[in-house]
Design a protein around this motif. Structure first.
Motif, PDB file in Angstrom:
ATOM      1  N   LEU A  13       0.818  -1.217   0.000  1.00 25.90           N
ATOM      2  CA  LEU A  13       0.000   0.000   0.000  1.00 25.90           C
ATOM      3  C   LEU A  13       0.849   1.264   0.000  1.00 25.90           C
ATOM      4  O   LEU A  13       0.538   2.240  -0.680  1.00 25.90           O
ATOM      5  N   PHE A  14       1.946   1.267   0.740  1.00 26.89           N
ATOM      6  CA  PHE A  14       2.761   2.466   0.912  1.00 26.89           C
ATOM      7  C   PHE A  14       4.064   2.373   0.129  1.00 26.89           C
ATOM      8  O   PHE A  14       4.639   1.301  -0.024  1.00 26.89           O
ATOM      9  N   SER A  15       4.537   3.516  -0.306  1.00 22.57           N
ATOM     10  CA  SER A  15       5.875   3.567  -0.880  1.00 22.57           C
ATOM     11  C   SER A  15       6.892   3.355   0.246  1.00 22.57           C
ATOM     12  O   SER A  15       6.583   3.519   1.434  1.00 22.57           O
ATOM     13  N   VAL A  16       8.103   3.001  -0.127  1.00 20.46           N
ATOM     14  CA  VAL A  16       9.161   2.802   0.867  1.00 20.46           C
ATOM     15  C   VAL A  16       9.392   4.086   1.661  1.00 20.46           C
ATOM     16  O   VAL A  16       9.531   4.062   2.893  1.00 20.46           O
ATOM     17  N   GLU A  17       9.394   5.223   0.975  1.00 17.22           N
ATOM     18  CA  GLU A  17       9.639   6.511   1.639  1.00 17.22           C
ATOM     19  C   GLU A  17       8.530   6.831   2.634  1.00 17.22           C
ATOM     20  O   GLU A  17       8.797   7.287   3.762  1.00 17.22           O
ATOM     21  N   PHE A  18       7.281   6.585   2.226  1.00 19.96           N
ATOM     22  CA  PHE A  18       6.171   6.888   3.138  1.00 19.96           C
ATOM     23  C   PHE A  18       6.192   5.955   4.338  1.00 19.96           C
ATOM     24  O   PHE A  18       5.975   6.387   5.482  1.00 19.96           O
ATOM     25  N   LYS A  19       6.435   4.674   4.102  1.00 17.74           N
ATOM     26  CA  LYS A  19       6.486   3.712   5.201  1.00 17.74           C
ATOM     27  C   LYS A  19       7.540   4.120   6.225  1.00 17.74           C
ATOM     28  O   LYS A  19       7.290   4.077   7.440  1.00 17.74           O
ATOM     29  N   GLU A  20       8.705   4.528   5.756  1.00 20.40           N
ATOM     30  CA  GLU A  20       9.763   4.949   6.675  1.00 20.40           C
ATOM     31  C   GLU A  20       9.353   6.183   7.468  1.00 20.40           C
ATOM     32  O   GLU A  20       9.636   6.286   8.671  1.00 20.40           O
ATOM     33  N   ARG A  21       8.678   7.119   6.809  1.00 16.39           N
ATOM     34  CA  ARG A  21       8.233   8.342   7.498  1.00 16.39           C
ATOM     35  C   ARG A  21       7.173   8.022   8.554  1.00 16.39           C
ATOM     36  O   ARG A  21       7.210   8.551   9.677  1.00 16.39           O
ATOM     37  N   ASP A  80      -2.271  11.267   6.177  1.00 18.36           N
ATOM     38  CA  ASP A  80      -1.894  10.737   4.870  1.00 18.36           C
ATOM     39  C   ASP A  80      -2.096   9.225   4.813  1.00 18.36           C
ATOM     40  O   ASP A  80      -2.526   8.675   3.792  1.00 18.36           O
ATOM     41  N   CYS A  81      -1.773   8.545   5.903  1.00 17.55           N
ATOM     42  CA  CYS A  81      -1.958   7.097   5.980  1.00 17.55           C
ATOM     43  C   CYS A  81      -3.434   6.740   5.823  1.00 17.55           C
ATOM     44  O   CYS A  81      -3.796   5.852   5.046  1.00 17.55           O
ATOM     45  N   TRP A  82      -4.290   7.446   6.558  1.00 11.35           N
ATOM     46  CA  TRP A  82      -5.722   7.196   6.474  1.00 11.35           C
ATOM     47  C   TRP A  82      -6.244   7.427   5.055  1.00 11.35           C
ATOM     48  O   TRP A  82      -7.033   6.627   4.543  1.00 11.35           O
ATOM     49  N   ASN A  83      -5.793   8.478   4.412  1.00 15.48           N
ATOM     50  CA  ASN A  83      -6.248   8.753   3.052  1.00 15.48           C
ATOM     51  C   ASN A  83      -5.858   7.626   2.092  1.00 15.48           C
ATOM     52  O   ASN A  83      -6.641   7.253   1.206  1.00 15.48           O
ATOM     53  N   GLN A  84      -4.669   7.061   2.270  1.00 11.41           N
ATOM     54  CA  GLN A  84      -4.244   5.959   1.414  1.00 11.41           C
ATOM     55  C   GLN A  84      -5.024   4.677   1.714  1.00 11.41           C
ATOM     56  O   GLN A  84      -5.397   3.933   0.803  1.00 11.41           O
ATOM     57  N   THR A 126     -11.958  -3.035  10.892  1.00 12.67           N
ATOM     58  CA  THR A 126     -10.771  -2.607  11.635  1.00 12.67           C
ATOM     59  C   THR A 126      -9.564  -2.725  10.719  1.00 12.67           C
ATOM     60  O   THR A 126      -9.381  -3.758  10.065  1.00 12.67           O
ATOM     61  N   VAL A 127      -8.765  -1.668  10.669  1.00 15.37           N
ATOM     62  CA  VAL A 127      -7.524  -1.695   9.892  1.00 15.37           C
ATOM     63  C   VAL A 127      -6.353  -1.531  10.847  1.00 15.37           C
ATOM     64  O   VAL A 127      -6.335  -0.614  11.683  1.00 15.37           O
ATOM     65  N   LEU A 128      -5.388  -2.430  10.739  1.00 18.96           N
ATOM     66  CA  LEU A 128      -4.167  -2.386  11.532  1.00 18.96           C
ATOM     67  C   LEU A 128      -2.998  -2.054  10.611  1.00 18.96           C
ATOM     68  O   LEU A 128      -2.854  -2.670   9.546  1.00 18.96           O
ATOM     69  N   VAL A 129      -2.176  -1.101  11.032  1.00 19.05           N
ATOM     70  CA  VAL A 129      -0.967  -0.761  10.290  1.00 19.05           C
ATOM     71  C   VAL A 129       0.208  -0.960  11.248  1.00 19.05           C
ATOM     72  O   VAL A 129       0.340  -0.237  12.243  1.00 19.05           O
ATOM     73  N   TYR A 130       1.040  -1.950  10.969  1.00 20.94           N
ATOM     74  CA  TYR A 130       2.151  -2.262  11.867  1.00 20.94           C
ATOM     75  C   TYR A 130       3.270  -1.249  11.689  1.00 20.94           C
ATOM     76  O   TYR A 130       3.738  -1.005  10.579  1.00 20.94           O
ATOM     77  N   CYS A 131       3.686  -0.673  12.815  1.00 17.87           N
ATOM     78  CA  CYS A 131       4.606   0.469  12.761  1.00 17.87           C
ATOM     79  C   CYS A 131       5.908   0.258  13.514  1.00 17.87           C
ATOM     80  O   CYS A 131       6.570   1.230  13.895  1.00 17.87           O
ATOM     81  N   VAL A 163      -0.384  -3.770   6.250  1.00 19.33           N
ATOM     82  CA  VAL A 163      -1.741  -3.318   6.550  1.00 19.33           C
ATOM     83  C   VAL A 163      -2.659  -4.530   6.591  1.00 19.33           C
ATOM     84  O   VAL A 163      -2.663  -5.353   5.665  1.00 19.33           O
ATOM     85  N   VAL A 164      -3.445  -4.644   7.655  1.00 18.17           N
ATOM     86  CA  VAL A 164      -4.437  -5.706   7.796  1.00 18.17           C
ATOM     87  C   VAL A 164      -5.822  -5.068   7.775  1.00 18.17           C
ATOM     88  O   VAL A 164      -6.081  -4.104   8.504  1.00 18.17           O
TER      89      VAL A 164
END
Length: 199
Positions: A13-21, A80-84, A126-131, A163-164
């Motif tokens: 779902l996320f680019s590498v740059e966004f995931k790192e941010r 931004d995460c929610w929008n994606q 429910t959406v889980l994003v592991y951080c 993302v789950v």
């Protein structure tokens, strides 16, 4: 990976740059120790670390997306995460809660469902994003989902940026991390209702 029909995974779902941010930002968020018994009447040892990002005193009913969109610059990555996430879903939703949770060694997850009323569960998501910055299989911390017979239907490793998407509010739990895990297990959580499509 074991996945049931109501649990989907998005590792792309996320680019590498966004995931790192996102992961870097979530790493410095200060966590609070919450006794969930006080709010959910689950059991007296149901405790975990969390940080409320967008919430309401009227849980399950109020739309908190305006609060999420109004976050200051330091948490703009969550917006931004929610929008994606929302763009990936492909159906209208009403967000009622966003929080960051964390498990450390010794803080056991509680098997639960997010909604009490059984007749409302079919429209719950429910959406889980592991951080966490990294994850090792030896650190445990899996998310498990169960059916009505309490059999495991899905088991997901908390890989960074994964993302789950869990529909229908299945019973689930975030298992504790192992003794050798050097970090906490951070998860950005979005809870919302799937709304009927506009005709």
């Amino acid at each position: 990976m074991l996945l049931g029909s109501n649990v989907k995974i998005a590792d792309d779902l996320f680019s590498v740059e966004f995931k790192e941010r996102l992961i870097e930002t979530m790493a410095w968020v200060p966590m609070h120790f919450l006794n969930r018994w006080e709010r959910f009447k689950s059991h007296e040892l149901d405790m975990h670390w969390y940080y409320p990002i967008a919430f309401t005193d009227k849980p399950f009913t109020e739309d908190v997306e305006p609060k999420l969109l109004a976050l200051d610059d330091s948490l703009q990555v969550v917006t931004d995460c929610w929008n994606q996430v929302k763009a990936r879903l492909g159906f209208p939703v009403r967000l009622y809660e966003c929080m960051l949770s964390a498990n450390t060694f010794g803080t056991e997850g509680q098997v639960h469902q997010d909604i009490v009323e059984e007749d409302q569960r079919s429209s719950h998501v429910t959406v889980l994003v592991y951080c966490s910055k990294e994850w090792n299989i030896a650190w445990a911390g899996e998310t498990l989902f169960f059916d009505d017979q309490d059999e495991i239907t899905a088991a997901v490793m908390p890989k960074p940026g994964r993302v789950v998407i869990a529909e229908g509010d299945p019973k689930h739990v975030g298992r504790s991390v192992s003794r050798i895990c050097p970090n906490d297990r951070r998860v950005l959580v979005f809870k919302f209702w799937r709304l009927p499509a506009c005709s």
